[in-house]
Enzyme design. Structure first.
Site, PDB file in Angstrom:
ATOM      1  N   TYR A 161      -2.890  -3.921  57.768  1.00 44.37           N
ATOM      2  CA  TYR A 161      -2.883  -4.859  56.643  1.00 44.37           C
ATOM      3  C   TYR A 161      -1.446  -5.360  56.376  1.00 44.37           C
ATOM      4  O   TYR A 161      -1.210  -6.556  56.210  1.00 44.37           O
ATOM      5  CB  TYR A 161      -3.448  -4.141  55.419  1.00 44.37           C
ATOM      6  CG  TYR A 161      -3.654  -4.995  54.199  1.00 44.37           C
ATOM      7  CD1 TYR A 161      -4.706  -5.889  54.105  1.00 44.37           C
ATOM      8  CD2 TYR A 161      -2.785  -4.881  53.103  1.00 44.37           C
ATOM      9  CE1 TYR A 161      -4.899  -6.649  52.967  1.00 44.37           C
ATOM     10  CE2 TYR A 161      -2.971  -5.637  51.962  1.00 44.37           C
ATOM     11  CZ  TYR A 161      -4.034  -6.525  51.895  1.00 44.37           C
ATOM     12  OH  TYR A 161      -4.217  -7.276  50.761  1.00 44.37           O
ATOM     13  N   LEU A 207      -1.864   5.106  61.152  1.00 42.97           N
ATOM     14  CA  LEU A 207      -1.891   4.582  62.524  1.00 42.97           C
ATOM     15  C   LEU A 207      -2.422   5.611  63.519  1.00 42.97           C
ATOM     16  O   LEU A 207      -3.183   5.267  64.419  1.00 42.97           O
ATOM     17  CB  LEU A 207      -0.488   4.116  62.940  1.00 42.97           C
ATOM     18  CG  LEU A 207      -0.418   3.387  64.285  1.00 42.97           C
ATOM     19  CD1 LEU A 207      -1.211   2.091  64.282  1.00 42.97           C
ATOM     20  CD2 LEU A 207       1.024   3.109  64.686  1.00 42.97           C
ATOM     21  N   THR A 243      -9.525  -5.712  40.916  1.00 45.77           N
ATOM     22  CA  THR A 243     -10.683  -6.305  41.601  1.00 45.77           C
ATOM     23  C   THR A 243     -11.522  -5.176  42.188  1.00 45.77           C
ATOM     24  O   THR A 243     -11.153  -4.004  42.105  1.00 45.77           O
ATOM     25  CB  THR A 243     -10.255  -7.192  42.789  1.00 45.77           C
ATOM     26  OG1 THR A 243      -9.538  -6.374  43.717  1.00 45.77           O
ATOM     27  CG2 THR A 243      -9.417  -8.375  42.377  1.00 45.77           C
ATOM     28  N   ILE A 289     -10.533 -12.485  43.703  1.00 53.36           N
ATOM     29  CA  ILE A 289      -9.425 -13.412  43.462  1.00 53.36           C
ATOM     30  C   ILE A 289      -9.820 -14.833  43.869  1.00 53.36           C
ATOM     31  O   ILE A 289      -9.519 -15.801  43.165  1.00 53.36           O
ATOM     32  CB  ILE A 289      -8.168 -12.936  44.229  1.00 53.36           C
ATOM     33  CG1 ILE A 289      -7.677 -11.593  43.652  1.00 53.36           C
ATOM     34  CG2 ILE A 289      -7.065 -13.986  44.156  1.00 53.36           C
ATOM     35  CD1 ILE A 289      -6.550 -10.947  44.436  1.00 53.36           C
ATOM     36  N   LYS A 328      -0.186  -9.237  56.578  1.00 50.96           N
ATOM     37  CA  LYS A 328       0.320  -9.954  55.412  1.00 50.96           C
ATOM     38  C   LYS A 328       1.789 -10.362  55.580  1.00 50.96           C
ATOM     39  O   LYS A 328       2.219 -11.398  55.067  1.00 50.96           O
ATOM     40  CB  LYS A 328       0.123  -9.110  54.152  1.00 50.96           C
ATOM     41  CG  LYS A 328      -1.362  -8.870  53.806  1.00 50.96           C
ATOM     42  CD  LYS A 328      -2.100 -10.169  53.563  1.00 50.96           C
ATOM     43  CE  LYS A 328      -3.481  -9.953  52.966  1.00 50.96           C
ATOM     44  NZ  LYS A 328      -4.191 -11.221  52.715  1.00 50.96           N
ATOM     45  N   ASN A 361       3.051  -0.086  53.199  1.00 52.05           N
ATOM     46  CA  ASN A 361       2.198   0.822  52.442  1.00 52.05           C
ATOM     47  C   ASN A 361       1.565   1.818  53.407  1.00 52.05           C
ATOM     48  O   ASN A 361       1.001   1.400  54.425  1.00 52.05           O
ATOM     49  CB  ASN A 361       1.116   0.008  51.718  1.00 52.05           C
ATOM     50  CG  ASN A 361       0.580   0.731  50.518  1.00 52.05           C
ATOM     51  OD1 ASN A 361       1.175   1.720  50.058  1.00 52.05           O
ATOM     52  ND2 ASN A 361      -0.531   0.260  49.997  1.00 52.05           N
ATOM     53  N   GLY A 376      -9.702 -12.075  52.849  1.00 54.84           N
ATOM     54  CA  GLY A 376      -8.902 -10.987  53.405  1.00 54.84           C
ATOM     55  C   GLY A 376      -9.690  -9.702  53.357  1.00 54.84           C
ATOM     56  O   GLY A 376     -10.606  -9.555  52.539  1.00 54.84           O
ATOM     57  N   ASN A 398      -4.675   7.687  63.178  1.00 52.45           N
ATOM     58  CA  ASN A 398      -6.141   7.809  63.099  1.00 52.45           C
ATOM     59  C   ASN A 398      -6.854   6.464  63.235  1.00 52.45           C
ATOM     60  O   ASN A 398      -8.064   6.389  63.034  1.00 52.45           O
ATOM     61  CB  ASN A 398      -6.545   8.408  61.744  1.00 52.45           C
ATOM     62  CG  ASN A 398      -5.964   9.788  61.543  1.00 52.45           C
ATOM     63  OD1 ASN A 398      -5.885  10.560  62.497  1.00 52.45           O
ATOM     64  ND2 ASN A 398      -5.532  10.086  60.328  1.00 52.45           N
TER      65      ASN A 398
HETATM   66  P1  NAD Z   1     -12.430  -9.140  47.804  1.00 52.96           P
HETATM   67  O1  NAD Z   1     -12.811  -8.186  48.866  1.00 52.96           O
HETATM   68  O2  NAD Z   1     -12.952  -8.927  46.415  1.00 52.96           O
HETATM   69  O3  NAD Z   1     -12.858 -10.628  48.235  1.00 52.96           O
HETATM   70  C1  NAD Z   1     -12.568 -11.131  49.520  1.00 52.96           C
HETATM   71  C2  NAD Z   1     -13.565 -12.209  49.872  1.00 52.96           C
HETATM   72  O4  NAD Z   1     -13.246 -12.670  51.197  1.00 52.96           O
HETATM   73  C3  NAD Z   1     -15.014 -11.684  49.910  1.00 52.96           C
HETATM   74  O5  NAD Z   1     -15.866 -12.560  49.193  1.00 52.96           O
HETATM   75  C4  NAD Z   1     -15.322 -11.668  51.388  1.00 52.96           C
HETATM   76  O6  NAD Z   1     -16.713 -11.878  51.680  1.00 52.96           O
HETATM   77  C5  NAD Z   1     -14.449 -12.796  51.907  1.00 52.96           C
HETATM   78  N1  NAD Z   1     -14.234 -12.671  53.349  1.00 52.96           N
HETATM   79  C6  NAD Z   1     -13.897 -11.557  54.040  1.00 52.96           C
HETATM   80  N2  NAD Z   1     -13.862 -11.822  55.356  1.00 52.96           N
HETATM   81  C7  NAD Z   1     -14.170 -13.129  55.497  1.00 52.96           C
HETATM   82  C8  NAD Z   1     -14.324 -13.973  56.626  1.00 52.96           C
HETATM   83  N3  NAD Z   1     -14.156 -13.516  57.865  1.00 52.96           N
HETATM   84  N4  NAD Z   1     -14.663 -15.277  56.430  1.00 52.96           N
HETATM   85  C9  NAD Z   1     -14.867 -15.746  55.168  1.00 52.96           C
HETATM   86  N5  NAD Z   1     -14.762 -14.981  54.073  1.00 52.96           N
HETATM   87  C10 NAD Z   1     -14.407 -13.679  54.225  1.00 52.96           C
HETATM   88  O7  NAD Z   1     -10.846  -9.202  47.829  1.00 52.96           O
HETATM   89  P2  NAD Z   1      -9.800  -9.647  46.691  1.00 52.96           P
HETATM   90  O8  NAD Z   1      -9.275  -8.428  46.047  1.00 52.96           O
HETATM   91  O9  NAD Z   1     -10.342 -10.730  45.858  1.00 52.96           O
HETATM   92  O10 NAD Z   1      -8.609 -10.212  47.619  1.00 52.96           O
HETATM   93  C11 NAD Z   1      -8.447 -11.583  47.928  1.00 52.96           C
HETATM   94  C12 NAD Z   1      -7.175 -11.754  48.737  1.00 52.96           C
HETATM   95  O11 NAD Z   1      -6.059 -11.217  48.031  1.00 52.96           O
HETATM   96  C13 NAD Z   1      -7.195 -11.019  50.088  1.00 52.96           C
HETATM   97  O12 NAD Z   1      -6.508 -11.804  51.048  1.00 52.96           O
HETATM   98  C14 NAD Z   1      -6.429  -9.755  49.792  1.00 52.96           C
HETATM   99  O13 NAD Z   1      -5.867  -9.192  50.950  1.00 52.96           O
HETATM  100  C15 NAD Z   1      -5.385 -10.268  48.836  1.00 52.96           C
HETATM  101  N6  NAD Z   1      -4.784  -9.227  47.985  1.00 52.96           N
HETATM  102  C16 NAD Z   1      -5.514  -8.566  47.045  1.00 52.96           C
HETATM  103  C17 NAD Z   1      -4.896  -7.605  46.257  1.00 52.96           C
HETATM  104  C18 NAD Z   1      -5.633  -6.848  45.181  1.00 52.96           C
HETATM  105  O14 NAD Z   1      -5.009  -6.044  44.489  1.00 52.96           O
HETATM  106  N7  NAD Z   1      -6.925  -7.057  44.984  1.00 52.96           N
HETATM  107  C19 NAD Z   1      -3.541  -7.311  46.445  1.00 52.96           C
HETATM  108  C20 NAD Z   1      -2.831  -8.000  47.416  1.00 52.96           C
HETATM  109  C21 NAD Z   1      -3.462  -8.977  48.169  1.00 52.96           C
END
Ligand code: NAD
Length: 445
Positions: free
Chosen positions: A350, A294, A386, A219, A354, A344, A287, A296
């Site tokens: 998580y 919880l 993703t 994202i 959030k 969830n 993220g 486990n």
């Molecule tokens: P992803 O795992 O594909 O990408 C996350 C990116 O964040 C990675 O490039 C990772 O290296 C980077 N990252 C992780 N820890 C880090 C840190 N400490 N410092 C710097 N960078 C760091 O995840 P995504 O699916 O693209 O999700 C992006 C955001 O959207 C997240 O916050 C996630 O919780 C949120 N989100 C995603 C979904 C979904 O369906 N994919 C749903 C709800 C929320």
């Protein structure tokens, strides 16, 4: 992971079979592309109650041609959108006008079309007005669930149409394909900020610097891409282990990469060192998940998630605001999740992180605006296709994809477009909002 069911229902035998079996009927969504920048016309303007809103000039500026009610009633015209001004609905009787306005034309609204209901802020001194205006929320969410064919329904509460121009342009475009069932407040008592109409609506972020955390993939990468399309100079931040990917993204977008673990105690200072002239847009996207029930869950899994998803967001935001790094007119957009709103199983860590993001946004928004002229909002993605969701077991993944009004997962670009709207210079009156990008997921409110 390709959505094969969506492709299958797009074929004639697939449509026939899934209809006969009463299975979900996802419609392919129209999304923004350089070749298709608008929904195609026309736009129908409807009113319920006596409204004081000066809406017509703003709708005219969207460039979408005006449709006629008679054309829509007879089916001669297929409106791409219907905007119902219900700000003047002050009692239950007048709610009847909502039905009268939409009932005859709804069938004609095109596939992937939009219904945008405009409401007024609830008047605490008038329980009849509050009842009628709150009724619009239940109406909007119910219509969103039944309208089908990739069409969306959203409610915007506003008092000034000009302040809502960027919001209306977003909702009335293919950029909002996966946003449905939302209630968005514009200048709604949280202290809407100044609205700066951009010189060029095609490149509203020209001359602005945007930093996106976790932008090496997923994202975050889509967000960086979309902000660059809108003219921003982007800084692609990710962990040192992802530096090569971050550089690749930055190079493609003409931006710069910053290898930094956002949980570092001095992350804020290091961002300011990298950007001595400051920045305009800060996107907290990085993220992680570490799922376990919880009972486990070891403490490390709990703290890792709270640290990346919430504590570092608080820490860097505080450091950058205190250091004056965010220029006036700045925008902060944090990433929540529907897991934080609805809960969830397996995600207590998580979900807590959030929900914390939503709390941070609602509390900080009015102060950040008053003290720094910076807005603070959040996007709350639902099921987005993703790597994160591709790793989810098949049956849970299928349920996640289908259990929303659009019966499909969203794409990273859907979150990115929503982020770009919140980061827009003309979105200064949108503050303290948590906007779900979830196709109106059945999870949560
Ligand atoms: P992803 O795992 O594909 O990408 C996350 C990116 O964040 C990675 O490039 C990772 O290296 C980077 N990252 C992780 N820890 C880090 C840190 N400490 N410092 C710097 N960078 C760091 O995840 P995504 O699916 O693209 O999700 C992006 C955001 O959207 C997240 O916050 C996630 O919780 C949120 N989100 C995603 C979904 C979904 O369906 N994919 C749903 C709800 C929320």
């Amino acid at each position: 992971m390709a959505d094969r069911y969506l492709s299958f229902t797009g074929t004639a035998p697939g449509r026939f079979l899934t209809r006969r079996l009463g299975l979900p009927q996802p419609a392919p969504l129209k999304r923004w592309s350089e070749r298709e920048t608008s929904l195609g016309g026309p736009l129908l303007q409807l009113t319920a109650g006596k409204s004081d809103l000066d809406l017509a000039p703003v709708l005219a500026r969207t460039g979408i041609p005006a449709g006629t009610e008679s054309g829509a009633r007879t089916g001669a015209e297929k409106p791409a959108a219907a905007v119902l001004d219900a700000t003047g609905v002050r009692d239950v009787g007048t709610l009847g006008e909502v039905h009268a306005a939409l009932h005859p034309v709804l069938r004609s609204v095109a596939a992937s079309g939009r219904v945008v209901v405009l409401g007024a802020p609830l008047d605490p001194a008038d329980h009849h007005q509050s009842a009628a205006q709150q009724a619009l929320e239940g109406f909007t969410r119910s219509l969103g669930k039944e309208i089908g064919r990739g069409r969306t329904v959203n409610l915007v509460r506003l008092t000034d149409a000009d302040a809502a121009e960027s919001t209306l342009r977003f909702l009335l475009s293919p950029k909002s394909a996966y946003v449905s069932g939302q209630v968005i407040g514009v200048g709604d008592g949280l202290g809407g900020g100044g609205v700066t109409a951009p010189g060029d609506w095609e490149r509203p972020l020209a001359g602005r610097t945007a930093l996106v955390t976790g932008a090496a993939r997923g994202i975050g990468e889509a967000v960086a891409e979309t902000l660059a399309r809108d003219g921003a100079q982007v800084v692609v931040l990710d962990v040192p282990a992802a530096e090569a990917d971050a550089r690749r993204v930055a190079e493609r977008l003409g931006g710069t990469a910053l290898a930094l673990d956002i949980t570092a105690a001095d992350a804020g200072e290091r961002i300011m060192d990298a950007l001595p002239a400051g920045l305009d847009v800060l996107i907290h996207n990085a993220g992680i998940t570490r799922d376990r029930r919880l009972v486990n869950m070891p403490a490390e899994r709990w703290s890792a998630v709270l640290e990346v998803n919430l504590a570092s967001v608080l820490r860097t935001t505080d450091a950058l605001l205190a250091g004056g790094a965010l220029r006036p007119g700045g925008r902060i957009v944090a990433t929540a999740s529907i897991a934080g709103l609805a809960g969830n199983a397996g995600q207590t860590n998580y979900g807590a992180s959030k929900a914390g993001v939503a709390g941070l946004v609602r509390s900080l928004a009015p102060r950040a605006l008053a003290e720094h002229q910076v807005t603070v909002n959040a996007v709350a993605p639902g099921f987005i296709e993703t790597k994160m969701t591709a790793a989810v077991p098949l049956f849970i993944r299928e349920a996640g994809r289908r259990m929303n009004s659009l019966a499909q997962g969203g794409l990273p670009v859907d979150v990115a477009e929503t982020t770009a709207w919140l980061a827009h210079p003309a979105s200064g009156a949108v503050n303290g909002q948590v906007v779900r990008v979830c196709g109106q997921s059945l999870l949560g409110a």
